[in-house]
Enzyme design. Structure first.
Site, PDB file in Angstrom:
ATOM      1  N   GLY A  57       0.834  -1.193   0.000  1.00  0.00           N
ATOM      2  CA  GLY A  57       0.000   0.000   0.000  1.00  0.00           C
ATOM      3  C   GLY A  57       0.870   1.245   0.000  1.00  0.00           C
ATOM      4  O   GLY A  57       2.066   1.185   0.334  1.00  0.00           O
ATOM      5  N   CYS A  84       5.360  -6.197   1.655  1.00  0.00           N
ATOM      6  CA  CYS A  84       5.749  -4.786   1.732  1.00  0.00           C
ATOM      7  C   CYS A  84       5.054  -4.098   2.911  1.00  0.00           C
ATOM      8  O   CYS A  84       5.397  -4.354   4.064  1.00  0.00           O
ATOM      9  CB  CYS A  84       5.478  -4.081   0.404  1.00  0.00           C
ATOM     10  SG  CYS A  84       6.319  -2.476   0.252  1.00  0.00           S
ATOM     11  N   TYR A  85       4.050  -3.273   2.669  1.00  0.00           N
ATOM     12  CA  TYR A  85       3.326  -2.617   3.762  1.00  0.00           C
ATOM     13  C   TYR A  85       2.757  -3.661   4.722  1.00  0.00           C
ATOM     14  O   TYR A  85       2.724  -3.456   5.944  1.00  0.00           O
ATOM     15  CB  TYR A  85       2.201  -1.758   3.187  1.00  0.00           C
ATOM     16  CG  TYR A  85       1.385  -1.006   4.222  1.00  0.00           C
ATOM     17  CD1 TYR A  85       1.821   0.224   4.736  1.00  0.00           C
ATOM     18  CD2 TYR A  85       0.170  -1.518   4.678  1.00  0.00           C
ATOM     19  CE1 TYR A  85       1.071   0.911   5.678  1.00  0.00           C
ATOM     20  CE2 TYR A  85      -0.591  -0.834   5.614  1.00  0.00           C
ATOM     21  CZ  TYR A  85      -0.134   0.379   6.119  1.00  0.00           C
ATOM     22  OH  TYR A  85      -0.889   1.063   7.053  1.00  0.00           O
ATOM     23  N   HIS A 171       8.156  -7.383  -3.540  1.00  0.00           N
ATOM     24  CA  HIS A 171       6.884  -7.720  -4.185  1.00  0.00           C
ATOM     25  C   HIS A 171       7.042  -8.997  -5.022  1.00  0.00           C
ATOM     26  O   HIS A 171       7.488  -8.942  -6.168  1.00  0.00           O
ATOM     27  CB  HIS A 171       6.412  -6.570  -5.081  1.00  0.00           C
ATOM     28  CG  HIS A 171       5.952  -5.379  -4.314  1.00  0.00           C
ATOM     29  ND1 HIS A 171       4.647  -5.211  -3.903  1.00  0.00           N
ATOM     30  CD2 HIS A 171       6.637  -4.298  -3.847  1.00  0.00           C
ATOM     31  CE1 HIS A 171       4.531  -4.089  -3.222  1.00  0.00           C
ATOM     32  NE2 HIS A 171       5.726  -3.511  -3.174  1.00  0.00           N
ATOM     33  N   GLU A 173       4.722 -10.642  -6.384  1.00  0.00           N
ATOM     34  CA  GLU A 173       3.650 -10.775  -7.375  1.00  0.00           C
ATOM     35  C   GLU A 173       4.012 -10.202  -8.732  1.00  0.00           C
ATOM     36  O   GLU A 173       3.352 -10.496  -9.734  1.00  0.00           O
ATOM     37  CB  GLU A 173       2.367 -10.110  -6.862  1.00  0.00           C
ATOM     38  CG  GLU A 173       2.389  -8.590  -6.774  1.00  0.00           C
ATOM     39  CD  GLU A 173       2.937  -8.061  -5.449  1.00  0.00           C
ATOM     40  OE1 GLU A 173       2.604  -6.921  -5.079  1.00  0.00           O
ATOM     41  OE2 GLU A 173       3.709  -8.791  -4.785  1.00  0.00           O
ATOM     42  N   SER A 225     -23.688 -10.030 -26.871  1.00  0.00           N
ATOM     43  CA  SER A 225     -23.035  -9.065 -27.750  1.00  0.00           C
ATOM     44  C   SER A 225     -22.093  -9.728 -28.746  1.00  0.00           C
ATOM     45  O   SER A 225     -21.723  -9.126 -29.748  1.00  0.00           O
ATOM     46  CB  SER A 225     -22.236  -8.062 -26.914  1.00  0.00           C
ATOM     47  OG  SER A 225     -21.111  -8.702 -26.322  1.00  0.00           O
ATOM     48  N   GLY A 226     -21.678 -10.951 -28.449  1.00  0.00           N
ATOM     49  CA  GLY A 226     -20.658 -11.607 -29.258  1.00  0.00           C
ATOM     50  C   GLY A 226     -19.273 -11.428 -28.689  1.00  0.00           C
ATOM     51  O   GLY A 226     -18.310 -12.014 -29.174  1.00  0.00           O
ATOM     52  N   GLY A 227     -19.150 -10.596 -27.625  1.00  0.00           N
ATOM     53  CA  GLY A 227     -17.874 -10.441 -26.942  1.00  0.00           C
ATOM     54  C   GLY A 227     -17.573 -11.639 -26.062  1.00  0.00           C
ATOM     55  O   GLY A 227     -18.416 -12.523 -25.862  1.00  0.00           O
ATOM     56  N   ASP A 229     -17.101 -12.020 -22.760  1.00  0.00           N
ATOM     57  CA  ASP A 229     -17.787 -12.190 -21.481  1.00  0.00           C
ATOM     58  C   ASP A 229     -19.219 -12.685 -21.652  1.00  0.00           C
ATOM     59  O   ASP A 229     -19.626 -13.670 -21.029  1.00  0.00           O
ATOM     60  CB  ASP A 229     -17.772 -10.881 -20.695  1.00  0.00           C
ATOM     61  CG  ASP A 229     -16.369 -10.336 -20.491  1.00  0.00           C
ATOM     62  OD1 ASP A 229     -15.415 -11.135 -20.592  1.00  0.00           O
ATOM     63  OD2 ASP A 229     -16.219  -9.131 -20.263  1.00  0.00           O
ATOM     64  N   SER A 231     -20.526 -14.074 -24.245  1.00  0.00           N
ATOM     65  CA  SER A 231     -20.538 -15.361 -24.945  1.00  0.00           C
ATOM     66  C   SER A 231     -20.268 -16.519 -23.996  1.00  0.00           C
ATOM     67  O   SER A 231     -20.947 -17.556 -24.040  1.00  0.00           O
ATOM     68  CB  SER A 231     -19.494 -15.354 -26.067  1.00  0.00           C
ATOM     69  OG  SER A 231     -19.807 -14.397 -27.057  1.00  0.00           O
ATOM     70  N   LYS A 371     -10.323 -12.015 -16.460  1.00  0.00           N
ATOM     71  CA  LYS A 371     -10.515 -12.130 -17.908  1.00  0.00           C
ATOM     72  C   LYS A 371      -9.811 -13.362 -18.479  1.00  0.00           C
ATOM     73  O   LYS A 371     -10.379 -14.083 -19.305  1.00  0.00           O
ATOM     74  CB  LYS A 371      -9.994 -10.868 -18.597  1.00  0.00           C
ATOM     75  CG  LYS A 371     -10.352 -10.767 -20.076  1.00  0.00           C
ATOM     76  CD  LYS A 371     -11.786 -10.324 -20.238  1.00  0.00           C
ATOM     77  CE  LYS A 371     -12.106  -9.943 -21.662  1.00  0.00           C
ATOM     78  NZ  LYS A 371     -13.435  -9.308 -21.785  1.00  0.00           N
TER      79      LYS A 371
END
Length: 515
Positions: A57, A84-85, A171, A173, A225-227, A229, A231, A371
């Site tokens: 943070g 870290c923090y 970090h 990550e 929509s065909g996108g 997500d 779909s 995603k």
């Protein structure tokens, strides 16, 4: 599915990388969730976590109003990893001391770990890590020992093996800590005891069962929509409840070339989903005639979509659920790291913000996924790569890529140029290296020479960016010969374009889309 029911919980202290921490845990095939640091111990207990991770943070533990967790988290008997923090919180709250470092550490550092520690099992020593801090631990908290250091941080890693508390000042990550994934694997599997049940195959099975239990014999409406997500959401729900799902696909005339045909082929002919296709091109283009202001375009497109969708929904009769492709980043955005948990998680209406009068209960089967996980799930469900791997596409479609006035002729010109661009980068094998590729048709005309004649035609701009989360982006460094080939094809094959530009603006200061 015990591993999914007992998550590794990331407490967010306003970190830039909290999403990345959660993703790394999932890459280790364990389920993770992000919660604000203000969560109570009682709420944590209800989540039945396997372990906790305290994020980094921007604050100092000493500053007024610095974010501090409920101290009861240290008495839950759970393994805890501080980053870290988060590591400085161990010292500050458990009897150690944190002070301003004489030399701040930002960037790559050389980390050595000498003491046996389950967190670093299999890790090289020395190894490269990424630092970003101005404070550091000066006195160890009670029960902790030093298990690693850098040149500037004698307590770059600390551990209390008895309580299973571990802290790293760096970090793990980020990609600049090359062996960071091993640290997460060790924490998740060796210290927290998580299995490796978080896979999209196992998630899909669980989600199908949960959808069946929730929906029962009721009906589901999905705006397709065909996108990626929407779909994947449609394919998942269809696997669960079959013909109880009806999808509505609105062709607004602002889609890419052959996109409506692809949606019909995939969802009607392959999946045999109840699909209502609405040709609303005339309606949308009529509403957009003469409109050039970007925000007004978006509002008109969204408003007309709602009207069309509502009309089609009424024709279908009674529906009980509205399905949406809301993803986990959408959910995270509704939680404030400084204001505590939101009482109501906002709904990201992918269909443009449907009115409450529809009285439909939301069904969001992807709300736990990132995603990249959605793409994997889509492949598990049998969706074609053309849909699963497609780049993000804005809700208003080509309406915000046709800069200036929108006409059918300009949209057709843009569609043709866009199709060439996408085809060429696919053929070059770089499509999946790019976060988003697009063509914008600009509101200017250019003098050119084609054959022996002077022309005065449209100008388009190519844009391709790399990104991990769309918050920041950089332009993609194409091979100049590929750019030459794309420009030549567009100028030769698209009758109304005679000049092609390449946009090399990063985000910030620019945005990915032009409008």
């Amino acid at each position: 599915m015990e591993g999914i029911r007992r998550p590794v919980v990331v407490l967010d202290f306003g970190a830039q990388y909290s999403k990345l921490i959660a993703r790394r845990v999932r890459e280790a095939h364990a389920y993770s969730v992000i919660v604000p640091y203000t969560i109570t111990v009682e709420a944590l207990r209800e989540m039945t976590p396997s372990g906790l991770i305290l994020s980094g943070g921007p604050a100092s533990v000493h500053q007024a109003g610095a974010p501090h967790p409920d101290p009861g988290i240290f008495n839950l008997g759970l393994p805890i990893l501080g980053i870290c923090y988060g590591t400085q919180l161990f010292a500050h709250l458990l009897g150690g001391k944190v002070a301003r470092a004489d030399r701040r550490e930002y960037g790559i550092a050389r980390f050595e770990h000498a003491s046996p520690c389950p967190l670093f099992e299999g890790l090289s020593s020395p190894t490269q890590v990424w630092m970003s801090h101005g404070d550091r631990v000066e006195v160890l908290p009670h029960g902790f020992t030093a298990v690693g250091h850098t040149d500037n941080s004698p307590y770059a890693a600390i551990a209390d093996d008895e309580r299973h508390f571990y802290g790293v000042q760096f970090h793990p990550e980020v990609v600049h800590t090359p062996e960071g994934m091993r640290i997460f694997e060790n924490f998740v599997h060796k210290i927290c005891g998580c299995g490796d049940s978080w896979t999209m195959g196992s998630f899909g099975e669980m989600a199908v069962q949960e959808i069946r239990e929730r929906v029962g014999e009721k009906k589901v409406l999905c705006a397709l929509s065909g996108g990626v997500d929407s779909s994947v959401a449609a394919a998942l729900i269809h696997r669960a409840v079959g013909d109880q799902l009806t999808c509505v696909f609105v062709d607004n005339g602002l889609l890419r070339k052959n996109e409506a045909k692809l949606v019909r082929e995939v969802f009607q002919e392959h999946f045999h989903i109840n699909l209502v296709c609405v040709d609303a091109e005339e309606r949308f283009l009529g509403a957009l005639a003469g409109v050039t202001e970007p925000e007004q375009k978006r509002k008109i497109i969204g408003g007309v979509f709602i009207d069309v969708f509502e009309e089609e929904a009424r024709k279908l009769g009674h529906m009980d659920f509205l399905a949406q492709g809301t993803l986990y980043p959408d959910v995270i955005e509704s939680l404030s790291a400084t204001g505590g948990p939101s009482a109501t998680i906002k709904s990201h209406h992918n269909v443009g913000g449907l009115p409450e009068e529809m009285h439909l209960e939301l069904l969001e089967p992807l709300r736990e996924l990132f995603k990249d996980e959605v793409r994997v799930l889509g492949r598990e469900l049998g969706l074609p790569d053309e849909i699963v791997s497609r780049h993000p596409f804005p809700g208003p479609g080509l309406g915000v890529r046709c800069v200036g006035a929108i006409t059918r002729e300009r949209l057709d010109t843009l569609r043709d140029a866009d199709a060439i661009f996408v085809e060429e980068i696919r053929n070059a094998g770089v499509y999946n290296d790019i976060w988003q590729a697009l063509v914008c048709l600009l509101p200017v005309r250019s003098v050119g020479v084609q054959g022996d004649e002077q022309t005065y035609e449209e100008v388009c701009s190519l844009r391709a960016v790399t990104s991990s989360d769309a918050m920041t982006a950089d332009w993609y460094p194409f091979d100049p010969q590929l750019l030459r080939r794309i420009a030549n094809r567009i100028c030769n094959e698209v009758a109304r374009i005679n000049r092609v530009l390449y946009d090399i603006t990063s985000k910030p200061p620019g945005t990915i889309e032009w409008e």
